[in-house]
Design a protein around this motif. Structure first.
Motif, short mmCIF file in Angstrom:
data_model
loop_
_atom_site.label_atom_id
_atom_site.label_comp_id
_atom_site.label_asym_id
_atom_site.label_seq_id
_atom_site.Cartn_x
_atom_site.Cartn_y
_atom_site.Cartn_z
N GLU A 126 2.94 -6.31 -1.97
CA GLU A 126 1.89 -5.34 -1.65
C GLU A 126 0.72 -6.12 -1.04
O GLU A 126 0.45 -7.25 -1.45
N GLN B 250 -2.50 -5.98 -1.31
CA GLN B 250 -3.77 -6.13 -2.00
C GLN B 250 -3.58 -6.81 -3.35
O GLN B 250 -2.52 -6.74 -3.95
N VAL C 73 -0.80 -9.21 -8.25
CA VAL C 73 -0.16 -8.75 -7.02
C VAL C 73 1.19 -8.17 -7.39
O VAL C 73 1.89 -8.73 -8.24
N THR C 74 1.56 -7.07 -6.76
CA THR C 74 2.85 -6.43 -7.01
C THR C 74 3.81 -6.78 -5.89
O THR C 74 3.43 -6.83 -4.72
N GLY C 75 5.06 -7.02 -6.27
CA GLY C 75 6.10 -7.32 -5.29
C GLY C 75 7.38 -6.57 -5.60
O GLY C 75 7.54 -6.01 -6.69
N HIS C 76 8.27 -6.57 -4.63
CA HIS C 76 9.54 -5.84 -4.76
C HIS C 76 10.65 -6.66 -4.11
O HIS C 76 10.44 -7.29 -3.09
N ASN D 186 11.04 -4.44 -9.25
CA ASN D 186 9.59 -4.58 -9.07
C ASN D 186 9.11 -5.76 -9.90
O ASN D 186 9.61 -6.02 -10.99
#
Length: 108
Positions: A49, A51, A73-76, A81
């Protein structure tokens, strides 16, 4: 009255979208991309992501008088996730990465 409430809601939404980016946010997103790539062994489906969210600071375990800035921070990767947290020294000057963690958000 409804028009006033609607206007206040719009102003509140605009205020949160214009909030300043936390210190070291760009560095945290770049580091999260590297961390997720390493964790996923270079899977080309890994995405981050754009932001970083500031979380409450943590005490430095080596010196309780010092604080560490925490950026999340979010990731995939495919259907998985991930939550990544970057810990930066709370000092003036360049961003100094002190630690990082990654956690897959799943139920087992």
């Amino acid at each position: 009255m409804k028009a006033l409430l609607a206007a206040l809601a719009l102003l509140g939404a605009a205020g949160t979208s214009l909030a300043a980016e936390p210190p070291c946010a760009k560095e945290a997103v770049a580091q999260a991309q590297k961390l997720l790539a390493w964790h996923s062994e270079g899977d080309d489906r890994a995405a981050i992501e754009p932001q970083a969210k500031a979380l409450p600071p943590l005490a430095n375990p080596a010196n309780k008088a010092q604080k560490l800035h925490v950026l999340e921070v979010t990731g995939h990767v495919y259907k998985a996730n991930y939550r990544m947290r970057m810990l930066y020294a709370a000092s003036p000057g360049p961003c100094l990465l002190m630690g990082q963690e990654i956690l897959e958000l799943s139920s087992f």
